[in-house]
Design an enzyme around this catalytic site. Sequence first.
Site, PDB file in Angstrom:
ATOM      1  N   ARG A  22       0.952  -0.618  -0.253  1.00 39.20           N
ATOM      2  CA  ARG A  22      -0.162  -0.442   0.102  1.00 39.20           C
ATOM      3  C   ARG A  22       1.057   0.947  -0.009  1.00 39.20           C
ATOM      4  O   ARG A  22       1.897   1.312   1.382  1.00 39.20           O
ATOM      5  CB  ARG A  22      -0.873   0.418   1.412  1.00 39.20           C
ATOM      6  N   SER A 116      -8.736  -1.312   0.850  1.00 42.21           N
ATOM      7  CA  SER A 116      -9.488  -1.915   1.486  1.00 42.21           C
ATOM      8  C   SER A 116      -9.965  -0.448   2.159  1.00 42.21           C
ATOM      9  O   SER A 116     -10.724   0.191   1.654  1.00 42.21           O
ATOM     10  CB  SER A 116      -8.052  -2.432   2.681  1.00 42.21           C
ATOM     11  N   HIS A 117      -9.550  -0.302   3.975  1.00 42.05           N
ATOM     12  CA  HIS A 117     -10.027   0.503   4.249  1.00 42.05           C
ATOM     13  C   HIS A 117      -9.737   1.885   4.231  1.00 42.05           C
ATOM     14  O   HIS A 117     -10.508   2.607   4.867  1.00 42.05           O
ATOM     15  CB  HIS A 117      -9.945   0.742   6.131  1.00 42.05           C
ATOM     16  N   ASP A 284     -16.229  -1.840   4.922  1.00 42.39           N
ATOM     17  CA  ASP A 284     -15.453  -1.344   3.897  1.00 42.39           C
ATOM     18  C   ASP A 284     -15.493  -0.991   2.525  1.00 42.39           C
ATOM     19  O   ASP A 284     -16.089  -1.826   1.858  1.00 42.39           O
ATOM     20  CB  ASP A 284     -13.611  -1.354   4.942  1.00 42.39           C
ATOM     21  N   ASP A 286     -13.248  -2.800  -0.240  1.00 41.51           N
ATOM     22  CA  ASP A 286     -13.265  -3.870  -0.552  1.00 41.51           C
ATOM     23  C   ASP A 286     -13.468  -5.540  -0.352  1.00 41.51           C
ATOM     24  O   ASP A 286     -14.374  -6.577  -0.432  1.00 41.51           O
ATOM     25  CB  ASP A 286     -11.608  -4.413  -0.156  1.00 41.51           C
ATOM     26  N   ASP A 288     -14.243  -6.762   3.273  1.00 40.86           N
ATOM     27  CA  ASP A 288     -13.976  -7.803   4.194  1.00 40.86           C
ATOM     28  C   ASP A 288     -14.509  -7.392   5.477  1.00 40.86           C
ATOM     29  O   ASP A 288     -14.297  -7.912   6.604  1.00 40.86           O
ATOM     30  CB  ASP A 288     -12.463  -8.259   3.749  1.00 40.86           C
ATOM     31  N   ARG A 289     -14.357  -5.803   5.649  1.00 41.61           N
ATOM     32  CA  ARG A 289     -15.013  -5.690   7.137  1.00 41.61           C
ATOM     33  C   ARG A 289     -16.320  -4.881   7.429  1.00 41.61           C
ATOM     34  O   ARG A 289     -17.330  -4.652   6.129  1.00 41.61           O
ATOM     35  CB  ARG A 289     -14.188  -4.120   7.440  1.00 41.61           C
ATOM     36  N   GLU A 372     -10.999 -10.734  14.067  1.00 41.75           N
ATOM     37  CA  GLU A 372     -10.396 -10.112  14.227  1.00 41.75           C
ATOM     38  C   GLU A 372     -10.928  -8.708  14.910  1.00 41.75           C
ATOM     39  O   GLU A 372     -12.247  -8.295  14.605  1.00 41.75           O
ATOM     40  CB  GLU A 372      -9.397  -8.941  13.433  1.00 41.75           C
ATOM     41  N   LYS A 385     -11.806 -13.010   5.326  1.00 40.46           N
ATOM     42  CA  LYS A 385     -12.994 -12.218   6.613  1.00 40.46           C
ATOM     43  C   LYS A 385     -13.942 -11.519   5.241  1.00 40.46           C
ATOM     44  O   LYS A 385     -13.823 -11.176   4.531  1.00 40.46           O
ATOM     45  CB  LYS A 385     -12.430 -11.169   7.008  1.00 40.46           C
TER      46      LYS A 385
END
Length: 559
Positions: A22, A116-117, A284, A286, A288-289, A372, A385
């Site tokens: 990233r 991601s986020h 988020d 992508d 996964d959260r 997590e 996730k």
Amino acid sequence: MECKEVSTTAFDDQKPGTSGLRKGTQVFMTKQNYTENFIQSILSSIEDTKRKGCTLIVGGDGRFYMKTAVSLIIKIAVANGVGKLIIGQSGVLSTPAISNLIRKHSAIGGIILTASHNPGGPNADFGIKFNTSNGGPAPSGVTDKIYEISKSLTSFKICPDLCVNFDSIGSRTYTIDGADFTVDVISSVQDYVEMMTNIFDFNAIKSYIQDINFKMLFDSLHGVVGPYATKIVCEELGATPDSAIHSTPLEDFGGKHPDPNLTYAAELVDEMKKGVHDFGVAFDGDGDRNMIIGKNGFFVSPCDSLAVIAANHKSIPYFVANQMTGFARSMPTSGALDRVAEELKLPFFEVPTGWKFFGNLMDAGKIALCGEESFGTGSNHIREKDGMWAALAWLSILADTKLSVQEVITNHWKTYGRNCFTRYDYEQVDSVAANSMMENLTKAINEKTLFGKTLTGAGKNYTVKLMDNYRYEDPIDKTVTEKQGIRIIFADGSRIIFRLSGTGSSGATIRMYVDSYISKEDPSLEFAAAQILKPLVEIALEISQIPQLTGRNSPTVIT
């Protein structure tokens, strides 16, 4: 069309972090061959015999620069002997969807274009992540190999004239340098939705929603989940169209931070506080959260969310049909899951932060549910996730128990007691200051200055039982991972943990975790978390000297 080899200069800053490489978007855009080098390093990490003719999944969260990166992956993949690419329409695929596709098509792996986020846009962040053939994030051995290759790379292979339209669904085969190369552009949502229908009882959830006029808000924060939420929630479950909000993926996420927490998803929280909706969830960038919010803005700690799903796993048809083999959580996550595992007499594991550490346990059949504290929850249906999966798990529990979100949580506390938890994030802190904090804490470990000492915060005393830097030995492959977070464990089981995050693109992110257990008989069981944790937070700030070292009087985000 022919492939060619292009000379390049290696970079020394392409070490993948917890979830890939990233950086600021401009780094990928303006540094000559920066993106090409990293893609080549990923492909070169795959053995020649396995790479030749293999299938690779490609997709991302729709952020700025993603389409350019997809085009480069196509050109570089064919030049490296890849036989087939499966790409989401317009390049869009959620991270959980990619994990599913890798497993479904027995692919060599997948390249995920996401940070991601983290925010998106030309002046924000971009990322490239590699998932291996089990569908999960590449383990350390693979990412280390990618990094070593990237540091000595002198050229990359590319077919510069190959231009593929990946905006329309369909299969296209090209003959390049005498070999066939296929690009399958597929629906971004179809395979994932089919998987969800085999895990959950959509009819039962739909009946529950309609019978009591159950109102929901699925907030995708203009990330990749939007099309999935529209299809599943509005079409499959029959919810009203306004149940899916911010559901159009945008390259800059609408100029906002696609992180499902109380700070960045404040709009959802404020709407839930009005008491009109029964269930809210934010995702988020992508996908996964997730963050779960109950009626009147009742916040569900991600640690409690994981424990509740574990305790009520038989509300989910998948776990009725498939044995619940065990549970796992990341080290900083509260001990709420531990108590459920103990009660149900099921195996329990604690691993370092990073979803890749759950992969070996799932592949070995040791666990079926894990999570997590960073709003990530999932099961062995894939190796990532999965935000939508977690939301549907909650709807399954609500439909089965006929209770509200708040009632489910408070009943859980009355059964198992409460692990009261908070996390303070100090984002984009000066790296020197962050490292100084960790060095000072490490010195306290080495010199044993806090061992056995009684510390006081807000008039309450805690005695230090243990202080260490967390070390993990994988029970499956015996690999050792060290320096995963400094833990201070007190005699009553309370914990304070300090880590430097590996998911930022610049500076450092300090994460401070506080976890305190309250028995089910304690009169403060349902008090506000901030009130319960105030003494330990004071102690944590005093020990770490975060305000003095960073100049920050308050964190960027409090969970």
